[in-house]
Every structure is written in C-alpha cells, then in structure tokens.
Motif scaffolding. Sequence first.
Motif, PDB file in Angstrom:
ATOM      1  N   THR A  21       0.822  -1.201   0.000  1.00  7.12           N
ATOM      2  CA  THR A  21       0.000   0.000   0.000  1.00  7.12           C
ATOM      3  C   THR A  21       0.859   1.255   0.000  1.00  7.12           C
ATOM      4  OG1 THR A  21      -1.762  -1.141   1.148  1.00  7.12           O
ATOM      5  CG2 THR A  21      -1.796   1.241   1.270  1.00  7.12           C
ATOM      6  N   HIS A  24       1.522   3.157  -3.073  1.00  5.90           N
ATOM      7  CA  HIS A  24       0.386   3.866  -3.657  1.00  5.90           C
ATOM      8  C   HIS A  24       0.003   5.107  -2.872  1.00  5.90           C
ATOM      9  CE1 HIS A  24      -0.475   0.810  -6.660  1.00  5.90           C
ATOM     10  NE2 HIS A  24      -0.233  -0.093  -5.732  1.00  5.90           N
ATOM     11  N   ASP A  50      -0.422   7.244  -7.887  1.00  9.21           N
ATOM     12  CA  ASP A  50      -1.442   6.589  -8.714  1.00  9.21           C
ATOM     13  C   ASP A  50      -2.083   7.545  -9.710  1.00  9.21           C
ATOM     14  OD1 ASP A  50      -1.168   4.048  -7.509  1.00  9.21           O
ATOM     15  OD2 ASP A  50      -2.416   4.699  -5.831  1.00  9.21           O
ATOM     16  N   SER A 112      -6.375   7.667  -4.812  1.00 12.66           N
ATOM     17  CA  SER A 112      -6.663   6.334  -5.343  1.00 12.66           C
ATOM     18  C   SER A 112      -6.340   5.290  -4.285  1.00 12.66           C
ATOM     19  CB  SER A 112      -5.855   6.136  -6.628  1.00 12.66           C
ATOM     20  OG  SER A 112      -6.227   4.943  -7.275  1.00 12.66           O
ATOM     21  N   HIS A 113      -5.507   4.334  -4.608  1.00  9.89           N
ATOM     22  CA  HIS A 113      -5.110   3.300  -3.656  1.00  9.89           C
ATOM     23  C   HIS A 113      -4.197   3.916  -2.607  1.00  9.89           C
ATOM     24  CE1 HIS A 113      -6.762   0.424  -6.450  1.00  9.89           C
ATOM     25  NE2 HIS A 113      -6.036   0.960  -7.416  1.00  9.89           N
TER      26      HIS A 113
END
Length: 141
Positions: A21, A24, A50, A112-113
């Motif tokens: 994670t 990102h 991202d 985003s992520h």
Amino acid sequence: MLVSAAAAASGLVATAAQAATDTHSPQGHMDALRAVPGGVTVAGWAFDPDVPTTALVIYLWTDGKLSGINANQSRPDVAALHPGIGPRHGFAATMRLPEGAHHLCAVAGNISHGTGKTLACATLTVADSPRGHVDALRAVP
C-alpha cells in the motif's frame, strides 16, 4: 523473516499488504510549518503516484478542526526530481490564529489506492502582540 501476529497487529512491523500500500500512498514534504505573528505558515509539496498529474488536497487539522488547501502551485524543483508528475504540486498558506498554543497536523490526501500521508505535526505558539524596538529616545526643542 518470521513476524508474530501480535507484532504485526501492533503496527511495529509492516505487513506485506501494508508495504504494498505504501507504494500507492502520497509522497510529499513539508518545507515550512511555523508560527508567524498572528498565525501559522505552512508550505511544501505532495503528489499521489497513482494519479501523478492530479493536485492533492492538503488537510490541515488545527486544534481538532479541519480545513484544506490545494497542492496546485508550481514547483518545478519537484517535477525535476519526479519525472512525469508535472510541476503543479506545491502548497503554501498563512492561516490566522489567535494567540496561544495550537496543535497542527498536515496530511496529504490520498486519491486512489493507499492512505493519506502525514507530512508534519507540531504544537506552535502564536503571538499577536505588536513588536518593535526603540532605537533612540531624545528630547527635541
């Protein structure tokens, strides 16, 4: 490396999912977080890998109250270090605050992520009193 479930759950050790994670989550830097007469000044840059050309919101928590500023000011130095993101990822603002101690945190919002990234937290003391200095005092006829 083997990690116990308790150690992973405690947050002391990143799990594989957390490590993935982080690639990102927003990247950024706080260049300034300081008290000035009558308020505080914040400045820095941030982007989300991202969506690298999209400006982020920098969330400012001040004494538990939320506000935000856009990270859309020109920062060619950041663009040069991170090719492909474009130059519009800077932010700078001065916020008025009353005299006294204030706790502030600046967080780059995630689009985003990933998750938001805390850029800085500090407790700053704001003074709003006039300042000056007498260089000379003399009687004149």
